[in-house]
Write an enzyme that holds these catalytic residues in place. Structure first.
Site, PDB file in Angstrom:
ATOM      1  N   ALA B  96     109.384  17.240 120.217  1.00 45.53           N
ATOM      2  CA  ALA B  96     110.506  16.272 119.838  1.00 45.53           C
ATOM      3  C   ALA B  96     110.653  16.419 118.334  1.00 45.53           C
ATOM      4  O   ALA B  96     111.717  16.361 117.705  1.00 45.53           O
ATOM      5  CB  ALA B  96     110.054  14.741 120.115  1.00 45.53           C
ATOM      6  N   HIS B 319     110.627  33.001 130.530  1.00 49.11           N
ATOM      7  CA  HIS B 319     111.521  33.657 129.514  1.00 49.11           C
ATOM      8  C   HIS B 319     111.790  35.166 129.639  1.00 49.11           C
ATOM      9  O   HIS B 319     112.868  35.486 129.798  1.00 49.11           O
ATOM     10  CB  HIS B 319     110.824  33.547 128.145  1.00 49.11           C
ATOM     11  CG  HIS B 319     110.450  32.099 127.745  1.00 49.11           C
ATOM     12  ND1 HIS B 319     111.119  31.132 128.046  1.00 49.11           N
ATOM     13  CD2 HIS B 319     109.359  31.563 127.128  1.00 49.11           C
ATOM     14  CE1 HIS B 319     110.508  29.851 127.511  1.00 49.11           C
ATOM     15  NE2 HIS B 319     109.511  30.383 126.917  1.00 49.11           N
ATOM     16  N   LYS B 415      99.607  36.909 122.768  1.00 51.19           N
ATOM     17  CA  LYS B 415      99.511  36.034 121.386  1.00 51.19           C
ATOM     18  C   LYS B 415      98.580  37.137 120.560  1.00 51.19           C
ATOM     19  O   LYS B 415      97.837  37.926 121.161  1.00 51.19           O
ATOM     20  CB  LYS B 415      98.784  34.827 121.780  1.00 51.19           C
ATOM     21  CG  LYS B 415      99.794  33.634 122.126  1.00 51.19           C
ATOM     22  CD  LYS B 415      99.011  32.599 123.078  1.00 51.19           C
ATOM     23  CE  LYS B 415      99.929  31.383 123.467  1.00 51.19           C
ATOM     24  NZ  LYS B 415     100.802  30.836 122.336  1.00 51.19           N
TER      25      LYS B 415
END
Lengths: 673, 570
Positions: B96, B319, B415
């Site tokens: 957020a 994705h 990653k």
């Protein structure tokens, strides 16, 4: 496995070869690599290539720095026993293969060696699986190769990259080394019409550039021949004014220039006098000594004396033990008949394979690249037909007029000067079917086929124009007929646009538009391929009404600023859904730092090497004339007046009408190029 | 007030307006080409009175089933009274703060938000409105290219931000929120958007509370949810089922922020607005397609969530698979959301279920480089010691339809690799009967054409072609036909969240995932994920900052593919 290094078509001057072994391939190390060199087919005919007995190889690893780049030299090992069988004892004519085993110590490596002649080279990795990637030698290697003395190997630092050069004496035999003067070959290049403009501006500088880059044979002689009385020194003085060195390699320029000029001579004589050519022959022989002499004549003279000169040279100054070739440049006649007559005349004295008809546009970098683009990329060939291509535009424009040199031009006009040869040749290369191989004959066969499939040009499909004077910013630009060398009532076109069609399965209905003009607003030469509309375009509404602006276009800009770009529709980044045309770009200046060689260099070199791919065969010439002759005749008979356009403008409006007739818009005149 | 604001506008903004305007019609298929002239037109058109022209598009689209939105002749008057309330549930969270509020501000800054709007933060922590504003203001930035009035704008924006503290499972708290919202909405037609930036286990609670107690009475109510959508087919369909107890499908906006990336959006434009690509877009010409995602950092102390999901669920199944579907789908009937999503579902359903043999998993281990040591995945304190969660995965997928039969689609995500990037690589086949074969040597793979669409960073499109190296010899090399976005388009590219939030406000569903899409996507990956867990397949370890495990190369080699991003000339 076996790999053939040299393609018989490709000139391998310094046949350095470079193997890149990919570490990802599972070769067991060290693999045993065998190199085999076989003489070229035509070597037997050339007695100059008598091999020498001494065999010696040199080994030198690349520098640490180079190795860090995962490239390590593979070389011929310094074996006590000679790795290559002595040539002389085996076969004088060098007809049997040579073999050299090589030990390879690291995963990535190259080996290189040099020769001045073509030879077949095969490489085999006998221990292990797949493997070896021969790559064409890089220019740097070639350069350092030429600077290396035969018996020595050296590490040269060029542009900061150390290069190790291997030279093995076997290959020196193929070179025209001075120590073997008895049977060595030499080339004598005679520029007939040496005092002319073309010779001064293009031919001598091109020869020097070839010499500078080490492409000329070790021994060569350059002769200027013209009517004016001049001494050798005067010629050298004249030549030296136009010589310049490549921007990227200025080292030793003056020294090289000096050496080059020493090899330039002058002989004055009449063009039609056999006696004078006999004198030339004597002088040539003197310079050639006992070497095998190859002779190249460059006819940089008006076409009306072509035949005289050819007659004299072939009768009086041909080489006795080597080849004799003659380079002729346009115009090849004025129409089908005169061209055929010229060909007939030349053939009285020369064989077809002695005649090298130059079209210097074929030597342009991007024109040569056209075939590479088409045939070595998967993504273009599927699109290369009427199914996807809407039209093709070939555009040539100059931003200056005849400027006091209209005499020659006026009797030919732009159609003969540019269209019938340069632009048509590009069309042929563009549109030809895939040739069987890259051999000169195969390519030229395909070109002839395309030319013969073309519809003869009709007068309705042609627009001609002539520039008139124009005043801009206080400067007055003269009209074509203001030129003193041009008759006042001349109807010669200085601009022409034409729509051509190829009636074959691939190109039926696709307009090929040509445009050529002098005194226009820009100077450029380019090929534009406009693709069709996207059928059922989902994004139609994003383009508005002008769907022509939304088609893809491939542009090959031949000059200036060589570039290839493909216009695609792309979404403008942002939250909206706006599309625009962006370019997928390849700018040569940004990608290739090296200077692009002049077209004449390439063509001269090809002529010396006998590579005919870029020269025009008689039947090609006939086919080309057949397309244009009826039109030219009609233009002259009907005395059709060209549309006038102002100097420096975009050309006559008629060109737009012509294009519009076939639903085409000139790509070079749009808002965006 | 509208008029006044127009006077305040910097002239450059009008461009943004116009593109907005254009977009607003995209839903109703009335897209027209943008010209400066139209710009002008728009400024004096009746729509001017509504800064929220997007709303018009939205309400036209939405009216059908869900909400009794007033329609018909009074649209014009309704426009002025529309308002949208955006409630960010989980306002104190990272996403957020870092993405959603900045994206909302960017939309506001560029005037894409309706004239009247309210932003509410909702979370458990006790905060005042001012405290929220303070938190938000730290992360707001203005676009690089338009700094004018930035602080004014920011001030105005922050004044429209409010906070309400409440439990996620409490309907009473949502009632209070509803009261506050009503107060801010001032009796206008209220449209409400809830952004669920919360852990998935409380999705349903919040949806229940919000839909029962805080739905809009007069306008639409929409919920944006973000991954993870379950852990496998079953949990995903369970989630869908629960959401649908309270919401209709049209109210659920499942975000996949990769679909909002500029170059992913451009993929369809490239394919369908250009003639030169579509003929090549099939097994006839394409040898393989690679979808590559890599990050150059590990979990860095935030492995808790990740360890539970792993890279396959986190990146691949959503994705990368979404990109693949967009890449491989047939031409849709139109650009409407349903048409596009229909095609995507078709592709997904034609795909072979992924098998364990076609997948390589890896996990990064500690690595010391240049005196600096990088931690292993299991060194992360938030990760269990013996964790087998993959931080790297490579997979080969196949689409069994007429267009793509036999073409391997290779995916790779990891990653802690040597670099950061996301790209699509299309490797074309060899040239049949290549005349220049001898110029290339044995490694013909290096001589094939390749189309690369680099999604991030440094957005670019380039096509590798073989070209003659200028010079007297006949050497070929591989050059690029380039389109670098930073050169061609100097404007900053908006963040994916901006686009997606705006689309949600407008009701444009093209970039959101439909339930059947989600089901099809899980169906491909679920068996594999289960097998990995049941068999406790041990991931191959690779050093932090490396190019990933070797297994990925073997996997590629199995299908005769070389990873394009690892070659020298990538």
């Amino acid at each position: 496995m076996f790999l053939y290094m040299s393609d018989p078509l490709v000139r391998v001057r310094y046949a350095a070869c470079l193997f890149l072994l990919d570490p990802s391939l599972s070769l067991s190390w060290p693999p045993r690599i065998e190199i085999e060199i076989r003489p070229p087919r035509n070597l037997l005919q050339s007695p100059s290539l008598r091999p020498r007995s001494k065999t010696q190889t040199n080994t030198r690893l690349f520098s640490e720095r180079e190795r860090r780049k995962k490239l390590m030299a593979v070389s011929f090992p310094k074996c006590p026993s000679s790795p290559l069988p002595p040539l002389q004892t085996r076969n004088r004519a060098w007809s049997s293969p040579l073999c050299a085993p090589i030990q390879v110590g690291d995963s990535s490596k190259w080996a290189l060696f040099e020769t001045t002649k073509r030879c077949h080279l095969s490489v085999s990795a006998t221990n292990g699986g797949s493997a070896v990637a021969p790559v064409e030698p890089s220019k740097k290697i070639q350069d350092s190769g030429t600077k290396t003395t035969p018996t020595d190997h050296s590490t040269k630092v060029e542009n900061g990259v150390p290069q190790t050069v291997f030279s093995s004496n076997e290959f020196q035999d193929l070179k025209t080394g001075p120590n073997d003067s008895g049977r060595e070959s030499t080339v004598s290049i005679t520029v007939v019409g040496a005092s002319g403009d073309l010779a001064k501006k293009k031919i001598f500088p091109a020869l020097f550039a070839l010499y500078y880059e080490g492409f000329l044979p070790k021994h060569f002689t350059i002769f200027g021949y013209a009517r004016s009385k001049m001494t050798d020194a005067e010629l050298r003085e004249m030549v030296s004014r136009t010589l310049n060195c490549r921007i990227d390699q200025r080292e030793n320029c003056d020294a090289k220039m000096e050496e080059f000029l020493k090899r330039c001579f002058y002989h004055s004589g009449q063009y039609d006098s056999e006696a004078h050519f006999v004198e030339l022959d004597k002088k040539l022989k003197q310079h050639e000594g006992s070497r095998i002499s190859n002779r190249l004549y460059y006819l940089s003279i008006p076409p009306n004396i072509f035949l005289d000169v050819v007659k004299c040279t072939s009768l009086a100054a041909s080489s006795e033990n080597g080849w004799t070739r003659v380079i002729v440049e346009k115009p090849f006649g004025r129409d089908a008949e005169s061209s055929a007559a010229l060909t007939r005349g030349l053939k009285q004295y020369l064989h077809e394979d002695q005649i090298f008809r130059i079209d210097h546009y074929l030597g342009k970098e991007l024109v040569e690249n056209l075939s590479v683009l088409r045939f070595s990329n998967l993504v273009f060939e599927p699109l290369w037909s009427r199914q996807y291509i809407r039209n093709v535009q070939i555009i040539f424009s100059e931003d200056f007029g005849t400027e006091g040199r209209g005499g020659y031009f006026d009797s030919y006009g732009i159609i003969r000067d540019i269209m019938q040869n340069h632009l048509l040749q590009i069309v042929a290369l563009f549109a030809m079917e895939t040739p069987t191989s890259l051999e000169a004959e195969d390519i030229r066969n395909e070109k002839v086929k395309v030319l013969r499939s073309m519809k003869t040009l009709e007068i309705d499909d042609v627009i001609i124009g002539q520039y008139k004077s124009h005043t801009r910013g206080g400067v007055v630009y003269p009209g074509y007929t203001d030129d003193k060398t041009v008759p006042n009532d001349s109807l010669t076109p200085t601009f022409a646009a034409a729509a051509l069609f190829i009636n074959n399965a691939r190109w039926d209905g696709v307009p090929f538009l040509m445009k050529a003009g002098k005194a226009l607003h820009t100077k450029r030469a380019e090929i534009r391929v406009q693709f069709r509309h996207v059928p059922g375009n989902l994004y139609k509404k994003c383009f508005g009404t002008d769907l022509d602006r939304a088609t893809n276009e491939l542009v090959i800009r031949v000059q200036p600023d060589e570039a290839i770009y493909l216009k695609i529709n792309n979404k403008i980044p942002g939250l909206g859904m706006r599309l625009d045309r962006s370019n997928l770009n390849l700018h040569y200046a940004a990608r290739y730092s090296k200077e692009i060689p002049c077209a004449y260099e390439r063509l001269l070199l090809d002529a010396i090497e006998g590579e005919r791919r870029l020269f025009i065969r008689s039947d090609e010439l006939d086919a080309a004339w057949a397309l244009f002759t009826p039109l030219l005749k009609e233009l002259e008979e009907k005395r059709i007046a060209p549309e006038l356009y102002p100097y420096g403008s975009r050309g006559p409006v008629g060109a737009h009408y012509l294009a519009a007739k076939y639903n085409v818009r000139w790509g070079d005149l749009g808002a965006e190029h | 007030m509208t008029i006044l604001r127009f006077h305040q506008l910097p002239s450059s903004l009008s461009i943004a307006f116009s593109s907005r305007h254009e977009r607003s019609f995209s839903g109703s298929s009335e897209l027209v080409a943008l010209t400066p002239r139209r710009n002008q037109c728009w400024r004096y058109s009746p729509l001017k009175s509504s800064n929220g022209s997007p709303l018009a598009g939205a309400s036209w689209k939405d009216d059908g089933k869900e909400m009794p939105v007033p329609k018909g002749p009074d649209i014009g008057s309704q426009l002025t009274e529309n308002t949208v309330s955006i409630t960010v549930v989980g306002a104190s969270g990272d996403l957020a703060k870092k993405k959603i509020f900045p994206a909302l501000f960017a939309l506001y800054y560029e005037d894409y938000l309706p004239q009247h709007f309210t932003v509410f933060g909702y979370a458990r922590s006790k905060l005042t409105d001012d405290e929220l504003r303070d938190t938000i203001s730290k992360t707001l930035t203005c676009r690089v290219d338009k700094r004018e009035n930035c602080s004014d704008k920011m001030e105005q924006f922050l004044q429209r931000c409010f906070y309400h503290s409440g439990q996620y499972g409490s309907e009473v708290d949502f009632c209070e929120l509803d009261n506050k919202l009503k107060e801010k909405e001032e009796g206008k037609t209220a449209n409400r958007l809830f952004y669920l930036s919360i852990p998935p286990n409380i999705f349903v609670d919040v949806v229940r509370g919000a839909s029962r107690s805080a739905s809009s009475l007069k306008g639409w109510t929409r919920f944006i949810v973000e991954k993870p959508f379950g852990r496998d087919s079953e949990s995903s369909s369970e989630l869908t089922r629960c959401l649908k107890m309270y919401l209709t499908e049209e109210q659920i906006f499942r975000i996949d922020h990769y679909l909002g990336k500029e170059l992913v959006e451009n993929l369809s434009v490239l394919r369908f607005a250009n003639l030169v690509f579509e003929p090549l877009w099939s097994r006839n010409y394409i040898r393989n397609v690679q979808l590559i995602f890599s990050e150059d950092f590990g979990t860095e102390g935030r492995g808790g969530y990740f360890d539970h999901y792993g890279i396959i669920r986190d990146i691949m199944q959503n994705h990368l698979l979404q990109i693949l579907a967009l890449f491989a789908m047939e031409t849709p009937v139109s650009l409407d959301a349903e048409d596009i999503r229909n095609e995507k579902v078709k592709v997904l359903r034609s795909m072979r279920v992924l098998k364990l043999d076609d997948v390589v998993v890896g996990q990064y281990k500690g690595h010391t480089k240049g005196g600096k040591s990088f931690p292993a995945y299991t060194d992360d304190p938030t990760v269990p010691k013996g964790s087998l969660t993959p931080t790297f995965a490579a997979a080969a997928l196949f689409i069994d339809n007429a267009r793509w039969d036999g073409v391997p689609f290779l995916m790779k995500a990891g990653k802690a690799l040597h670099r950061r990037g996301a790209e699509i690589r299309v490797q074309f086949r060899h040239v049949p009967g290549n005349l220049y074969k001898r110029k290339f040597g044995t490694d013909l793979d290096k001589a094939t054409n390749e189309l690369v669409i680099r999604v991030q960073p440094n957005e670019a499109i380039y096509l590798k072609i073989n070209n003659k190296v200028p010079g007297l010899s006949m050497r070929l090399d591989s050059s690029n036909l380039n389109l670098l976005y930073s050169e061609r388009y100097p404007r900053e590219i908006p963040d994916a969240y901006e686009r997606l939030l705006l689309d949600a406000i407008e009701g444009e569903r093209r970039l959101f995932i439909r339930s059947d899409e989600l089901d099809a996507a899980w169906a491909i990956f679920s068996p594999l994920l289960r097998e990995l867990e049941e068999k406790k397949v041990v991931p191959e370890l690779y050093p932090y900052g490396s190019r990933g495990p070797v297994g990925a190369h073997y996997l590629a080699a199995k299908y005769n593919v070389r990873w394009g991003d690892l070659s020298d000339s990538s």
